[in-house]
Design a protein around this motif. Structure first.
Motif: not given
Length: 123
Positions: A28-29, A51-54, A100-105
């Protein structure tokens, strides 16, 4: 790769449930997480993202202030804490993971999905 959801069930209005989504075969990192739901006769909709990045979290207006998304990297598990549940929250809930770093709807952008779990809010 395996994704297993748990924690659904029947709850009275105003009650709480915590959904869990245990992942194996990937870390999950590096994955953004989404929780989606689908009620009978309706399209799948996004409920909450992280989001995964932060670890920034995002919520649909309908659940803001009531639901909390989180993840435990050590357990490789995502969670959705649902409080003050309403009958309109009744649906099948799905967790999803996107590399990905960002999630999405947009659900089509996710790589792996849980099997779905029923949440019913009724007196």
């Amino acid at each position: 790769v395996q994704v297993v959801e748990s924690g659904g069930g029947l709850v009275q209005p105003g009650g709480s449930l915590r959904l869990s989504c245990a992942a194996s075969g990937f870390s999950l990192d590096y994955y953004a997480i989404g929780w989606f739901r689908q009620a009978p006769g309706k399209e799948r909709e996004g409920v909450s993202l992280i989001d995964s990045i932060d670890d920034s979290s995002h919520y649909a207006d309908s659940v803001k202030g009531r639901f909390t998304i989180s993840r435990d990297k050590a357990k490789n598990t995502a969670y959705l804490q649902m409080n003050s549940l309403k009958p309109e929250d009744t649906a099948i809930y799905y967790c999803a993971f996107r590399e990905a770093e960002d999630s999405s709807w947009y659900p089509e952008l996710y790589d792996y999905w849980g099997q779905g779990i029923q949440v019913t809010v009724s007196s």
